[in-house]
Scaffold this active site. Structure first.
Site, PDB file in Angstrom:
ATOM      1  CG  LEU A   1      -1.993  -1.076   1.276  1.00  0.00           C
ATOM      2  CD1 LEU A   1      -2.757  -0.998   2.599  1.00  0.00           C
ATOM      3  CD2 LEU A   1      -2.959  -0.948   0.111  1.00  0.00           C
TER       4      LEU A   1
ATOM      5  CB  SER B   1       7.382   2.036   0.314  1.00  0.00           C
ATOM      6  OG  SER B   1       8.695   1.731   0.749  1.00  0.00           O
ATOM      7  N   GLY B   2       7.995   3.865   2.959  1.00  0.00           N
ATOM      8  CA  GLY B   2       8.641   5.057   3.478  1.00  0.00           C
ATOM      9  C   GLY B   2       9.939   4.695   4.161  1.00  0.00           C
ATOM     10  N   GLY B   3      10.555   5.705   4.781  1.00  0.00           N
ATOM     11  CA  GLY B   3      11.844   5.476   5.419  1.00  0.00           C
ATOM     12  C   GLY B   3      11.777   4.502   6.567  1.00  0.00           C
ATOM     13  CG  PHE B   4       7.999   3.860   8.787  1.00  0.00           C
ATOM     14  CD1 PHE B   4       7.428   4.780   7.922  1.00  0.00           C
ATOM     15  CD2 PHE B   4       7.255   2.745   9.141  1.00  0.00           C
ATOM     16  CE1 PHE B   4       6.149   4.588   7.425  1.00  0.00           C
ATOM     17  CE2 PHE B   4       5.980   2.557   8.646  1.00  0.00           C
ATOM     18  CZ  PHE B   4       5.425   3.483   7.778  1.00  0.00           C
ATOM     19  N   GLY B   5       9.651   1.906   6.776  1.00  0.00           N
ATOM     20  CA  GLY B   5       9.277   0.558   6.371  1.00  0.00           C
ATOM     21  C   GLY B   5       8.173   0.597   5.340  1.00  0.00           C
TER      22      GLY B   5
ATOM     23  CB  THR C   1       1.745   0.280   4.822  1.00  0.00           C
ATOM     24  OG1 THR C   1       2.391   1.128   5.776  1.00  0.00           O
ATOM     25  CG2 THR C   1       0.359  -0.070   5.330  1.00  0.00           C
TER      26      THR C   1
ATOM     27  CE  LYS D   1       0.037   1.548   9.778  1.00  0.00           C
ATOM     28  NZ  LYS D   1      -0.197   2.757  10.603  1.00  0.00           N
TER      29      LYS D   1
ATOM     30  CG  ASP E   1       3.080  12.190  11.323  1.00  0.00           C
ATOM     31  OD1 ASP E   1       3.411  11.206  10.639  1.00  0.00           O
ATOM     32  OD2 ASP E   1       3.181  13.368  10.924  1.00  0.00           O
TER      33      ASP E   1
END
Length: 624
Positions: free
Chosen positions: A18, A20-24, A26, A43, A141
């Site tokens: 779904l 993607s980002g720096g933390f991981g 989804t 997640k 956030d």
């Protein structure tokens, strides 16, 4: 990294990615173990491989999961957490899937929304954020992408609580100790204190305010200029709003957190008071007269042990101390039995010559909120003359031993209500009602209350104000007045009961002033008055104390501690903790839900804070 078709824990099958980002990453997944294989969200968090980081992330991960478990049970507008686990150094959260679109489809750069639309949106966001803030949890956030409009019912759902998603920098000091820099938030929605690593509840308020300004102006937060002299956001030139709404938004996005609303609860209250609809619905406030309810016929059912325990407690709201109410002893058979002989203490003996007696009616409700029992009671009190016709009724509270805190099975309880422990409380006197505006005016010479009325509780008073009131009252009367300890407050509130409320298993808005949009257990929803009510309006508990549930939160002497480990067991206040500036409030308020009005519920507040839903009542002991 999971791929399409991967099955985690032989349970969750990955369907597609779904985001993607720096933390991981989804993923959309299905739960293979449940009928119809319902969709869920997985997640995947990818922490730095450094062992020091892994250790800290693991701790934060578990802590965050516990927060999500709690919040998911408090509101259907926060996705439930189904599972959290670690596999091969990777961390996974499995949450409820929300079918809808985030607010970036409504709050679009370059497009302005009307004031009516933004006010409605702001109210929706603050209502759900208030649920989070009542638990002293900071989201950190808030932005359009983390607010989903659920397709099923159109409600806003708050997503993406993540204390571990932005753990990034490892630091080693001169002693070789490792720490991690944690930065959580999004550019433009994140105030200065949060960027500095010290987020507060008011940091979330700032983010919501910036989102509303974005919707009004069509400009993204980072595009708005700031005053170079004080850092305040400049936005009025791009929006057409009323002065009242502008004042609310300016306070929400103030540069210094001390100048903002302390939490979403206060921001929501201010927003509602700023709208024409709210002003029209607020009735004219007149000076009330406090009256004691007339005695009525006692209904005498067949008494089970449960009914005996329930009948001993239930209160409305007010200042007054009852002296002759039943004390309890445990018989050999295990029955809890009332006796009319209260414990004698030096404090009670000192005031005995001036005691009067008043009569009142208590009620007990079942799990559906229906009254199942009524009982006539009486209590002793003394009357303090404050001058100009203003008096203060102090009710005698008999000494005894009780179990403080809530059992693990009690609905909507918090961890800070544990562990349950026995407390032995000596007899004392307590205000029959919360301190009224007339009483506060008589002693302090001012009336800071928002909702004016001599017989209404005073509010917008800090802990410091309440302590000063007690000091001046003591000087005037020659008696020793003070705020109650937390233990004495709960003992006085319960009045011998062990149920969530002194009315029984639940409450209704016929008995308590709280936000009736949120019911407790099987009770129905009810009225939301959106302001304080006259004292003496609702039935008291078996000690003769009114409004111990709802109306306004009440200051206690104690410093807030997040559990009862090491708490005093003799009824004295707990005067030390992690932060001695954070004090304790009890009882719930008109703006809170029913669960926040439970006998065991606790709220922490800075000693200098003031709010429209915070007041106090006093207790008295004799001077040596």
């Amino acid at each position: 990294m999971p791929t399409t078709g991967t099955v985690l824990r032989n349970h969750y099958k990955i369907i597609k990615i779904l985001g993607s980002g720096g933390f991981g990453d989804t993923y959309l997944a299905v739960d293979l173990d449940l009928p119809n294989q319902p969709q869920c969200v997985v997640k995947h968090l990818k922490p730095n491989s450094d062992p020091a980081v892994l250790q800290i992330v693991r701790r934060l991960f578990d802590s965050e999961a516990q927060v999500l478990y709690r919040l998911g049970n408090d509101s259907d507008q926060i996705p439930r957490l189904f599972a959290h686990f670690e596999e091969q150094g990777q961390f996974y959260l499995v949450q409820e899937f929300v079918d809808g679109e985030d607010l970036s489809y409504e709050v679009i750069p370059g497009q302005k929304l009307t004031q009516i639309a933004v006010t409605k949106l702001l109210e929706e966001i603050l209502e759900i954020l208030a649920v989070v803030h009542k638990k002293n949890i900071i989201h950190r956030d808030i932005k359009p992408q983390n607010l989903m409009r659920r397709r099923q019912d159109g409600k806003i759902v708050l997503i993406d609580f993540g204390a571990v998603k932005e753990v990034n920098t490892v630091m080693v000091n001169s002693q070789g100790q490792t720490s991690v820099s944690v930065t959580i938030g999004s550019l433009g929605y994140m105030p200065s204190e949060q960027a500095g690593g010290q987020p507060k509840l008011s940091s979330d308020v700032y983010a919501v305010g910036m989102l509303a300004i974005q919707a009004l102006t069509g400009l993204q937060p980072h595009e708005l200029p700031k005053d170079p002299t004080d850092g305040e956001v400049i936005w009025r030139n791009w929006a057409n709003v009323t002065e009242k709404l502008a004042l609310v938004l300016n306070k929400m996005v103030s540069y210094h957190f001390r100048d903002r609303y302390p939490s979403a609860v206060e921001a929501l209250e201010a927003l509602k008071l700023s709208t024409p609809q709210q002003r029209q619905s607020t009735p004219t406030i007149t000076t009330p007269t406090i009256q004691t309810p007339p005695p009525t016929k006692i209904i005498s059912p067949n008494w089970s042990r449960r009914k005996v325990i329930q009948t001993v407690g239930f209160a409305g709201a007010g200042l007054g101390l009852a002296i002759v109410l039943p004390r309890f002893w445990q018989s050999d058979s295990g029955e809890t039995t009332p006796t009319s002989r209260p414990a004698s203490t030096p404090e009670i003996t000192r005031f005995a010559s001036n005691l009067k007696t008043f009569q009142f009616e208590t009620v007990i409700v079942n799990a559906q909120g229906n009254i199942t029992n009524r009982r006539n009671e009486q209590a002793n009190y003394f009357e303090e003359d404050l001058g100009n016709g203003v008096t203060l009724d102090m009710v005698q509270i008999p000494g005894g031993t009780f179990t403080m805190g809530s059992p693990e099975g009690e609905a909507e309880r918090d961890k800070d209500e544990s562990p349950q422990h026995q407390v032995k409380v000596p007899g004392f006197f307590m205000g029959k009602y919360e301190i009224t505006q007339a009483q506060y005016q008589a002693i302090m010479g001012t009336n800071p209350a928002k909702f004016q009325g001599d017989g209404r509780p005073v509010e917008q008073v800090s802990w410091d104000n309440a302590v000063e009131f007690c000091q001046k009252l003591s000087q005037k009367t020659g008696k020793n007045y003070r705020l109650p300890s937390e233990a004495k407050w709960e003992y006085a509130c319960r009045a011998g009961t062990t149920t969530p409320f002194y009315f029984g298993e639940t409450i209704t808005t016929d008995l308590v002033n709280y936000d009736g949009n949120f019911r407790y257990g099987s009770a129905p929803k009810g009225e939301y008055r959106q302001q304080t009510t006259n004292l003496g309006k609702f039935p008291p508990n078996s000690f003769g104390l009114y409004d111990m549930h709802g109306n306004v939160w009440e200051w206690c002497q104690d410093v807030y501690n997040d559990n009862y480990t090491g708490a005093p067991t003799d009824g004295t206040p707990w005067l030390s903790g992690k932060d001695n500036n954070i004090k304790l409030l009890r009882g719930g308020g008109w703006i809170y839900d029913a669960g926040g009005c439970r006998s065991a519920d606790r709220l922490s507040f800075a000693h200098a804070s003031r709010a429209y839903h915070v007041g106090f009542r006093v207790m008295a002991v004799a001077l040596a």
